[in-house]
Design an enzyme around this catalytic site. Sequence first.
Site, short mmCIF file in Angstrom:
data_model
loop_
_atom_site.label_atom_id
_atom_site.label_comp_id
_atom_site.label_asym_id
_atom_site.label_seq_id
_atom_site.Cartn_x
_atom_site.Cartn_y
_atom_site.Cartn_z
N HIS A 5 -6.83 -24.38 -21.00
CA HIS A 5 -6.21 -22.98 -21.19
C HIS A 5 -5.63 -22.56 -19.44
O HIS A 5 -6.15 -21.47 -19.86
CB HIS A 5 -7.47 -21.89 -21.25
CG HIS A 5 -6.64 -20.47 -21.60
ND1 HIS A 5 -7.64 -19.73 -23.07
CD2 HIS A 5 -5.75 -19.91 -22.05
CE1 HIS A 5 -6.46 -18.81 -23.17
NE2 HIS A 5 -5.29 -18.75 -22.94
N ARG B 36 -4.63 -19.91 -30.04
CA ARG B 36 -6.34 -19.57 -29.87
C ARG B 36 -6.63 -20.24 -30.04
O ARG B 36 -6.80 -21.24 -31.11
CB ARG B 36 -5.82 -18.03 -29.64
CG ARG B 36 -5.81 -16.97 -29.09
CD ARG B 36 -6.35 -16.64 -27.66
NE ARG B 36 -5.32 -16.35 -26.97
CZ ARG B 36 -4.69 -16.11 -25.89
NH1 ARG B 36 -4.38 -16.87 -25.79
NH2 ARG B 36 -5.15 -14.41 -25.30
N GLU C 295 -14.61 -21.24 -25.27
CA GLU C 295 -13.97 -21.31 -24.09
C GLU C 295 -15.34 -21.44 -23.15
O GLU C 295 -15.52 -20.70 -23.14
CB GLU C 295 -12.72 -21.01 -23.84
CG GLU C 295 -11.45 -21.99 -24.57
CD GLU C 295 -10.34 -21.33 -24.27
OE1 GLU C 295 -10.55 -20.08 -23.75
OE2 GLU C 295 -9.23 -21.94 -25.34
P1 NAP Z 1 5.16 -13.30 -30.38
O1 NAP Z 1 6.10 -12.88 -29.70
O2 NAP Z 1 4.34 -12.22 -31.19
O3 NAP Z 1 4.81 -14.33 -31.34
C1 NAP Z 1 3.72 -14.82 -32.42
C2 NAP Z 1 4.16 -14.97 -34.04
O4 NAP Z 1 3.03 -15.59 -34.56
C3 NAP Z 1 5.04 -14.11 -34.28
O5 NAP Z 1 6.51 -15.09 -34.75
C4 NAP Z 1 4.77 -13.88 -35.86
O6 NAP Z 1 5.91 -13.57 -36.70
C5 NAP Z 1 3.53 -14.37 -35.48
N1 NAP Z 1 2.54 -15.34 -36.54
C6 NAP Z 1 2.07 -14.20 -36.59
N2 NAP Z 1 0.51 -14.24 -37.56
C7 NAP Z 1 0.89 -15.20 -38.47
C8 NAP Z 1 0.86 -15.89 -39.15
N3 NAP Z 1 -0.78 -15.49 -40.03
N4 NAP Z 1 0.51 -17.00 -39.22
C9 NAP Z 1 2.04 -17.60 -38.97
N5 NAP Z 1 2.65 -16.86 -38.06
C10 NAP Z 1 2.58 -15.07 -37.71
O7 NAP Z 1 3.64 -13.59 -29.23
P2 NAP Z 1 5.12 -14.49 -28.16
O8 NAP Z 1 4.47 -13.87 -26.66
O9 NAP Z 1 4.90 -16.04 -28.37
O10 NAP Z 1 2.62 -15.60 -27.86
C11 NAP Z 1 2.02 -16.34 -29.02
C12 NAP Z 1 0.82 -16.11 -28.75
O11 NAP Z 1 0.24 -17.43 -27.86
C13 NAP Z 1 -0.04 -15.58 -28.15
O12 NAP Z 1 -0.14 -14.51 -28.95
C14 NAP Z 1 -1.21 -16.10 -27.37
O13 NAP Z 1 -2.52 -16.35 -28.42
C15 NAP Z 1 -0.65 -17.65 -26.99
N6 NAP Z 1 -1.05 -17.77 -25.13
C16 NAP Z 1 -1.91 -19.14 -25.02
C17 NAP Z 1 -1.20 -18.38 -23.09
C18 NAP Z 1 -2.20 -20.01 -23.33
O14 NAP Z 1 -2.78 -19.88 -22.30
N7 NAP Z 1 -2.66 -20.70 -23.94
C19 NAP Z 1 -0.52 -18.11 -22.80
C20 NAP Z 1 0.00 -16.99 -23.48
C21 NAP Z 1 0.40 -16.37 -24.66
P3 NAP Z 1 5.24 -13.19 -37.69
O15 NAP Z 1 5.66 -11.96 -37.68
O16 NAP Z 1 6.87 -12.98 -38.34
O17 NAP Z 1 4.29 -14.10 -38.15
#
Ligand code: NAP
Length: 294
Positions: A260, A213, A242
């Site tokens: 995005h 994000r 955005e």
């Molecule tokens: P996920 O499985 O929940 O992974 C997020 C990871 O971030 C977790 O491993 C978490 O591990 C870590 N995290 C959370 N807070 C943190 C912090 N303060 N410092 C360091 N690590 C942290 O989610 P996902 O499915 O992989 O998706 C991740 C993100 O990608 C979404 O939330 C979204 O913002 C983004 N996304 C973007 C697009 C796009 O079009 N660009 C599309 C889809 C998703 P811990 O809990 O151990 O910290």
Amino acid sequence: MPFLETELERAYAAPSLADVGSPAAGFTVAVAGGGTVVGAAELDALPGLRAIANFGVGYDNIDVEEATRRGVVVSNTPDVLTDAVADLSVLLVLDVLRQGSAADRFVRRGEWAAGKRYPLTREVRGSVVGILGLGRIGEAVAERLVPFGAEIAYHSRSAKDVAWAYHESTVALAEASDVLVVLTPGGAGTEHLVDAAVLDALGPDGFLVNVSRGSVVDEVALVAALEAGRIAGAGLDVFADEPHVPAALLDRDDVVLLPHVGSATDQTREAMARLVLDNVAAFLERGELVTPVN
Ligand code: NAP
């Protein structure tokens, strides 16, 4: 025209919830799209609301704490978009290192035809790719980059059961990385997690890739670091405001800018839509969500 259709059409056409008027009070389930913000004001306007199905895995657009307090359950779309977003992240890693987008512009500008040579670039093989946020997408990115010969390192709030090197902080990960790929959620817990200190730790030969994000990266610090040559370049799919991209980034050849589009494929958007509808149907039929977040 049947009552329901008329009311729904009126709701759909309304520029804001305040303009929907009385029908809004009757809605029990809402579907939130990418840019839809659902905070206390929206929840006030939807007093009958019991569930929100978010079209996206990230749900920083929804005040989940406030929704929970009011007994409103929220769902998102995990897993179905992991492959598409991981592919796009790899595309950005390859592009910042090999400079596909910048080299394309070089050809179009006629510089090759004019006899110039494009400067040499960097390889994935042997590069340390640091994943900030080793979740579903982060792990899929790491798995894709291992066959390219990248060395993987990561930081999350907790170490995971993987063989890759864990770093205790974002700064430590940035120091160890040639490319830092940001894949945490957005929201208050990660705001400006990538700040000037992290960018300085990445250093003049380091690249930043952000697919999480816009709020996770301090964009003012990023522009300053690029302008001063304190980092080598960036690949960005997400921005703080955005669809507005900082003007200072638009003319830079060391930055790849995407609108995005991490999950924006036919297959993935269809799978996301199905999961949203599955959540709505499950809630209406059994009062449960398929992929709840609260
Ligand atoms: P996920 O499985 O929940 O992974 C997020 C990871 O971030 C977790 O491993 C978490 O591990 C870590 N995290 C959370 N807070 C943190 C912090 N303060 N410092 C360091 N690590 C942290 O989610 P996902 O499915 O992989 O998706 C991740 C993100 O990608 C979404 O939330 C979204 O913002 C983004 N996304 C973007 C697009 C796009 O079009 N660009 C599309 C889809 C998703 P811990 O809990 O151990 O910290």
